[in-house]
Design an enzyme around this catalytic site. Sequence first.
Site, PDB file in Angstrom:
ATOM      1  N   SER A  55      49.284  45.038  56.006  1.00 10.39           N
ATOM      2  CA  SER A  55      48.303  44.071  55.524  1.00 10.39           C
ATOM      3  C   SER A  55      48.013  44.424  54.068  1.00 10.39           C
ATOM      4  O   SER A  55      47.984  45.599  53.717  1.00 10.39           O
ATOM      5  CB  SER A  55      46.990  44.167  56.305  1.00 10.39           C
ATOM      6  OG  SER A  55      47.112  43.563  57.566  1.00 10.39           O
ATOM      7  N   GLU A  62      39.874  35.094  40.107  1.00 16.41           N
ATOM      8  CA  GLU A  62      39.788  33.722  40.583  1.00 16.41           C
ATOM      9  C   GLU A  62      39.778  33.640  42.119  1.00 16.41           C
ATOM     10  O   GLU A  62      40.065  32.599  42.672  1.00 16.41           O
ATOM     11  CB  GLU A  62      40.963  32.919  40.025  1.00 16.41           C
ATOM     12  CG  GLU A  62      41.067  32.953  38.505  1.00 16.41           C
ATOM     13  CD  GLU A  62      41.760  34.202  37.952  1.00 16.41           C
ATOM     14  OE1 GLU A  62      42.163  35.067  38.757  1.00 16.41           O
ATOM     15  OE2 GLU A  62      41.882  34.310  36.719  1.00 16.41           O
ATOM     16  N   CYS A  83      40.450  29.819  42.229  1.00 19.54           N
ATOM     17  CA  CYS A  83      39.520  28.926  41.547  1.00 19.54           C
ATOM     18  C   CYS A  83      39.986  28.825  40.099  1.00 19.54           C
ATOM     19  O   CYS A  83      40.867  29.554  39.676  1.00 19.54           O
ATOM     20  CB  CYS A  83      38.117  29.495  41.592  1.00 19.54           C
ATOM     21  SG  CYS A  83      37.589  29.810  43.281  1.00 19.54           S
TER      22      CYS A  83
END
Lengths: 161, 161
Positions: A55, A62, A83
């Site tokens: 993982s 962002e 974003c």
Amino acid sequence: MKATGLHLLVEYHDCDRKILNDLPHIERLMTSAAEAAEATVLGVMFHPFSPQGLSGVVVIEESHLSIHTWPEHGYAAVDFFTCGKCNPERAHEVLAAGLKASRFEKMLLRRGNLPRSPMIEVLNHDEAIPRESTHHLLHVAGVAPAERQDPPKLRACSTRR
Amino acid sequence: MKATGLHLLVEYHDCDRKILNDLPHIERLMTSAAEAAEATVLGVMFHPFSPQGLSGVVVIEESHLSIHTWPEHGYAAVDFFTCGKCNPERAHEVLAAGLKASRFEKMLLRRGNLPRSPMIEVLNHDEAIPRESTHHLLHVAGVAPAERQDPPKLRACSTRR
């Protein structure tokens, strides 16, 4: 600041199983994917599992990128949450090539669609075979070990883009 | 090992703006949320933004939890990605109470639906007002500062559940 974000979820299938279990390689690949999306990497955290799989998360100014791999199934679940002006599609192209995925399925969501309802909106959902041409992106993104640059691991306060 | 996972995406709206900017508090809350879902925390990474907001990730044996906050909008975007026997709904209940969200919107996806197509499936998508009764979960999950236990920050190889 606007809160609207694009969240690209991708399921990579029939990937190179050895690569899916190679933590340093996946870490470089994810960092390169973030850079290809024109994101700024703030920190990374990767974890290996026994007997296989890993993982990993790349926190960016962002938002974040995450990966979970199941080498025994040739499968990886990846999220690109961005974003601002980042392009998660570019990050996906680097991953599709880097994992040598024979096929993938993508779902693109809009998040933080304030103040409207729904705030989460499915923009697209499709399945495809990677384009051969994406393989050159690995070079462009500098994934080769010789070009490796370790991402920053320190915490610091930064301005969100 | 099965690769099927549940991915719960939640948009928390009209939250307590001070809490959304309180990094130590959010870090405890996210760790408590992971524990409420019966996940095993492997590591955390949180990052403050200037002038406000934060991003944070909790990597768990069963995948990850992430949060991005925009205090200026009273808004947080959260993902609970879990595999195995974890219950992301329990994590959500802790967050909804802890952020003092007046409303939230949830989308539940199934990931890694191998080898079927689609591999990503929308199981549910709804908007709701939190139940008053969820507030007691904060106590149950041990969010109070006096009960704080720092999550592990070291890397170690573990067995995925």
